[in-house]
Motif scaffolding. Structure first.
Motif, mmCIF file in Angstrom:
data_model
loop_
_atom_site.group_PDB
_atom_site.id
_atom_site.type_symbol
_atom_site.label_atom_id
_atom_site.label_comp_id
_atom_site.label_asym_id
_atom_site.label_seq_id
_atom_site.Cartn_x
_atom_site.Cartn_y
_atom_site.Cartn_z
ATOM 1 N N LYS A 270 0.910 -1.315 -0.197
ATOM 2 C CA LYS A 270 0.060 -0.159 -0.003
ATOM 3 C C LYS A 270 0.809 1.342 0.078
ATOM 4 C CE LYS A 270 -4.097 -2.212 0.322
ATOM 5 N NZ LYS A 270 -5.040 -1.917 -0.682
ATOM 6 N N ALA A 271 2.089 1.289 0.106
ATOM 7 C CA ALA A 271 2.901 2.318 0.248
ATOM 8 C C ALA A 271 2.992 3.147 -0.880
ATOM 9 C CB ALA A 271 4.355 1.772 0.970
ATOM 10 N N GLY A 272 3.420 4.286 -0.978
ATOM 11 C CA GLY A 272 3.213 5.147 -2.195
ATOM 12 C C GLY A 272 4.846 5.214 -2.392
ATOM 13 N N LEU A 273 5.878 4.950 -1.364
ATOM 14 C CA LEU A 273 7.381 5.099 -1.525
ATOM 15 C C LEU A 273 7.904 4.013 -0.487
ATOM 16 C CD1 LEU A 273 9.951 5.976 -3.047
ATOM 17 C CD2 LEU A 273 9.875 7.834 -1.399
ATOM 18 N N VAL A 274 8.643 3.363 -0.838
ATOM 19 C CA VAL A 274 9.506 2.386 0.150
ATOM 20 C C VAL A 274 10.804 2.979 0.238
ATOM 21 C CG1 VAL A 274 9.960 0.183 1.094
ATOM 22 C CG2 VAL A 274 7.557 0.400 -0.137
ATOM 23 N N VAL A 275 11.310 3.007 1.516
ATOM 24 C CA VAL A 275 12.815 3.169 1.705
ATOM 25 C C VAL A 275 13.544 2.178 2.519
ATOM 26 C CG1 VAL A 275 14.618 5.004 2.377
ATOM 27 C CG2 VAL A 275 12.515 5.805 1.392
ATOM 28 N N THR A 276 14.164 1.218 2.132
ATOM 29 C CA THR A 276 14.748 0.370 3.063
ATOM 30 C C THR A 276 15.976 -0.291 2.637
ATOM 31 O OG1 THR A 276 14.088 -1.842 3.658
ATOM 32 C CG2 THR A 276 13.706 -1.410 1.133
ATOM 33 N N ASN A 277 16.933 -0.614 3.598
ATOM 34 C CA ASN A 277 18.200 -1.454 3.468
ATOM 35 C C ASN A 277 17.900 -3.058 3.237
ATOM 36 O OD1 ASN A 277 17.558 -2.360 6.082
ATOM 37 N ND2 ASN A 277 19.735 -2.025 6.582
ATOM 38 N N SER A 278 16.653 -3.456 3.491
ATOM 39 C CA SER A 278 16.618 -4.726 3.451
ATOM 40 C C SER A 278 16.583 -5.530 2.183
ATOM 41 C CB SER A 278 14.887 -5.192 4.289
ATOM 42 O OG SER A 278 14.515 -6.368 3.817
ATOM 43 N N PHE A 279 16.849 -6.648 2.086
ATOM 44 C CA PHE A 279 16.777 -7.279 0.723
ATOM 45 C C PHE A 279 15.245 -7.605 0.464
ATOM 46 C CE2 PHE A 279 16.067 -11.288 -1.609
ATOM 47 C CZ PHE A 279 16.736 -10.959 -2.776
ATOM 48 N N HIS A 280 14.708 -8.249 1.649
ATOM 49 C CA HIS A 280 13.106 -8.473 0.971
ATOM 50 C C HIS A 280 12.459 -7.454 0.949
ATOM 51 C CE1 HIS A 280 14.730 -12.688 2.527
ATOM 52 N NE2 HIS A 280 13.729 -13.076 1.378
ATOM 53 N N GLY A 281 12.859 -6.366 1.780
ATOM 54 C CA GLY A 281 12.052 -4.990 1.416
ATOM 55 C C GLY A 281 12.153 -4.715 -0.020
ATOM 56 N N VAL A 282 13.499 -4.783 -0.785
ATOM 57 C CA VAL A 282 13.527 -4.407 -1.969
ATOM 58 C C VAL A 282 12.640 -5.391 -2.948
ATOM 59 C CG1 VAL A 282 15.208 -4.287 -3.880
ATOM 60 C CG2 VAL A 282 15.807 -3.387 -1.730
ATOM 61 N N ALA A 283 12.796 -6.549 -2.633
ATOM 62 C CA ALA A 283 12.349 -7.865 -3.450
ATOM 63 C C ALA A 283 10.794 -7.660 -3.514
ATOM 64 C CB ALA A 283 12.738 -9.228 -2.869
ATOM 65 N N LEU A 284 10.089 -7.208 -2.260
ATOM 66 C CA LEU A 284 8.472 -7.054 -2.417
ATOM 67 C C LEU A 284 8.104 -5.902 -2.735
ATOM 68 C CD1 LEU A 284 6.634 -9.532 -1.499
ATOM 69 C CD2 LEU A 284 9.057 -9.778 -0.619
ATOM 70 N N SER A 285 8.954 -4.945 -2.756
ATOM 71 C CA SER A 285 8.738 -3.715 -3.433
ATOM 72 C C SER A 285 8.669 -3.841 -5.082
ATOM 73 C CB SER A 285 9.843 -2.567 -3.194
ATOM 74 O OG SER A 285 9.509 -2.124 -1.775
ATOM 75 N N LEU A 286 9.419 -4.580 -5.608
ATOM 76 C CA LEU A 286 9.477 -5.012 -6.929
ATOM 77 C C LEU A 286 8.372 -5.888 -7.193
ATOM 78 C CD1 LEU A 286 13.358 -5.718 -7.382
ATOM 79 C CD2 LEU A 286 12.042 -4.090 -8.698
ATOM 80 N N LYS A 287 8.016 -6.994 -6.290
ATOM 81 C CA LYS A 287 6.892 -7.571 -6.525
ATOM 82 C C LYS A 287 5.523 -6.963 -6.584
ATOM 83 C CE LYS A 287 5.527 -11.806 -7.000
ATOM 84 N NZ LYS A 287 5.995 -12.661 -8.413
ATOM 85 N N PHE A 288 5.482 -6.070 -5.736
ATOM 86 C CA PHE A 288 4.174 -5.212 -5.681
ATOM 87 C C PHE A 288 4.197 -4.100 -6.695
ATOM 88 C CE2 PHE A 288 3.675 -7.371 -1.436
ATOM 89 C CZ PHE A 288 2.795 -8.231 -1.897
ATOM 90 N N GLU A 289 5.300 -3.799 -7.505
ATOM 91 C CA GLU A 289 5.511 -2.663 -8.349
ATOM 92 C C GLU A 289 5.236 -1.318 -7.770
ATOM 93 O OE1 GLU A 289 3.030 -3.216 -11.680
ATOM 94 O OE2 GLU A 289 3.963 -4.867 -12.444
ATOM 95 N N ARG A 290 6.087 -1.367 -6.467
ATOM 96 C CA ARG A 290 6.189 0.049 -5.665
ATOM 97 C C ARG A 290 7.259 0.848 -6.178
ATOM 98 N NH1 ARG A 290 1.593 1.476 -4.310
ATOM 99 N NH2 ARG A 290 1.511 0.184 -6.344
ATOM 100 N N GLN A 291 7.306 2.048 -5.998
ATOM 101 C CA GLN A 291 8.401 2.907 -5.902
ATOM 102 C C GLN A 291 9.120 2.516 -4.818
ATOM 103 O OE1 GLN A 291 8.855 4.744 -8.964
ATOM 104 N NE2 GLN A 291 7.157 3.746 -9.848
ATOM 105 N N PHE A 292 10.579 2.607 -4.925
ATOM 106 C CA PHE A 292 11.423 2.554 -3.706
ATOM 107 C C PHE A 292 12.898 3.023 -3.833
ATOM 108 C CE2 PHE A 292 12.423 -0.888 -6.526
ATOM 109 C CZ PHE A 292 13.858 -1.010 -6.483
ATOM 110 N N VAL A 293 13.336 3.364 -2.757
ATOM 111 C CA VAL A 293 14.675 3.767 -2.697
ATOM 112 C C VAL A 293 15.370 2.713 -1.800
ATOM 113 C CG1 VAL A 293 16.340 5.522 -1.787
ATOM 114 C CG2 VAL A 293 14.127 6.093 -2.899
ATOM 115 N N PHE A 294 16.742 2.354 -2.344
ATOM 116 C CA PHE A 294 17.274 1.172 -1.524
ATOM 117 C C PHE A 294 18.425 2.145 -0.614
ATOM 118 C CE2 PHE A 294 21.460 -1.303 -1.588
ATOM 119 C CZ PHE A 294 21.281 -1.847 -0.537
ATOM 120 N N PHE A 295 18.447 1.837 0.582
ATOM 121 C CA PHE A 295 19.409 2.526 1.198
ATOM 122 C C PHE A 295 20.490 1.632 1.926
ATOM 123 C CE2 PHE A 295 21.381 4.389 5.125
ATOM 124 C CZ PHE A 295 21.401 5.739 4.876
ATOM 125 N N PRO A 296 21.827 1.724 1.394
ATOM 126 C CA PRO A 296 22.957 0.745 1.374
ATOM 127 C C PRO A 296 23.273 0.809 2.924
ATOM 128 C CG PRO A 296 23.515 2.054 -0.591
ATOM 129 C CD PRO A 296 22.152 2.842 0.197
#
Length: 358
Positions: A270-296
């Motif tokens: 449901k998020a408009g934008l996801v910011v995360t350092n988590s692998f699965h946070g990135v993976a599920l953002s892709l799965k749900f077609e969310r806009q995201f930023v990866f924080f290394p």
């Protein structure tokens, strides 16, 4: 069905208080079931994980929150994971698994000694399985750690595997170049190879509106830098920050406690934008077609899994520093071009696993 007599066991981090960890365990088991296999998760409960899971937190309030989290995850395992009834405590006890056609180790960081009590856990290399049992790794990860410290042992164990599928390109290169284990494949995490999460998603506590979701698995310098970054991003975008990480951040407008796997999926969806350092946070953002930023992570070795996934989709530019340098002007991810590419990778990963099993 063709595979109905083949019993497949999986061995992974299923008894952890980590949303991505239990989601990937669920996803691999579900894919196997949908492919016609009988499947169980090996109930491996080493002392080091039980200690991490059940030790008290600092202070009464945090300990009570942890108890609620333990109950949430126990409920998830009971309802959504099919776990074998016999408990395995160490590598030699894998000999009890005498009815398996194959055992799949993975996904998750099962070969990362930092997560397995500070040592290589021989159980995750399947050395004591009964003769004739097919050994497979699927999306196994070392979390950026090198396996060279125990090279001779690791090589002898992995040489008996019929298929080596790993999650990061660095591990694949090391297994091929340093261990001589040719044919190692980089495959997608199980969380990306199933199509439907509807039976899991629980949106009852999810806020309405296009909120900025933050989820970080870190402490120390990485956590402080993340908090500072979110403060700047929040000021630039003028959006509400909803935080679901274990550690609090001061920049959050709303902090959600005791977020289990079902709600965790819902917040990402449901998020408009996801910011995360988590692998699965990135993976599920892709799965749900969310806009995201990866924080290394400040520890660069911890970024290999995320960077491998992003590079495979030509999304290397989704890192936090690039947006900060561009005054937080966030270009939209074009999922009309990204999703077909991801779908091809999904099909390839599915085919590799099924070929290994058949």
């Amino acid at each position: 069905m063709l595979n109905s007599r083949k019993k497949i066991y999986t061995l992974t981090f299923h008894h952890v208080l980590n949303n991505g960890g239990v989601i990937q365990a669920y996803a691999l088991q579900r894919f196997l079931k949908e492919s016609g296999f009988e499947t169980k998760i090996i109930n491996y409960l080493p002392a080091y994980f039980l200690f991490q899971t059940y030790r008290p937190a600092k202070g009464f309030t945090k300990t009570w929150e942890k108890i609620k989290k333990i109950r949430t995850f126990a409920k998830f395992r009971k309802h959504f994971l099919e776990i074998d009834s016999q408990v395995i405590r160490g590598p030699s006890q894998l000999a009890k698994i005498d009815d398996a056609y194959a055992v799949i180790v993975g996904s998750d960081q099962v070969w990362n000694p930092r997560l397995t009590g500070g040592n290589v856990d021989r159980t995750f290399y399947l050395e004591s399985l009964p003769a004739g049992t097919k050994k497979i790794s699927y999306a196994a990860s070392a979390g950026g750690e090198s396996l060279l410290k125990n090279s001779e042992l690791v090589k002898s164990w992995l040489s008996s595997f019929t298929f080596l599928g790993v999650r990061e390109s660095g591990l694949s290169c090391e297994l091929e170049s340093e261990f001589g284990l040719k044919g190692t494949e980089v495959v997608l995490d199980p969380s990306l190879i199933i199509d439907d999460y509807s039976e899991l998603i629980d949106s009852r506590r999810v806020l309405e509106g296009g909120f900025l979701l933050t989820y970080i698995v870190a402490s120390g310098d990485t956590l402080r830098s993340f908090d500072a970054y979110i403060s700047k991003l929040k000021a630039s975008l003028g959006v509400k920050v909803v935080h679901i990480g274990v550690k609090d951040i001061s920049s959050a407008d709303v902090t959600m406690r005791n977020v289990g796997p079902r709600e965790w999926l819902a917040f990402i969806q449901k998020a408009g934008l996801v910011v995360t350092n988590s692998f699965h946070g990135v993976a599920l953002s892709l799965k749900f077609e969310r806009q995201f930023v990866f924080f290394p992570n400040h520890n660069e070795a911890l970024n290999q899994r995320q960077e491998t996934l992003l590079a495979s989709l030509a999304l290397e530019g989704r890192t936090a520093d690039k947006f900060e340098n561009a005054s937080f002007k966030l270009p939209q991810i074009d999922y009309e071009s990204i999703s077909p590419r991801l779908n091809k990778m999904v099909e390839k990963s599915r085919e590799s696993l099924l070929k290994a099993l058949n």
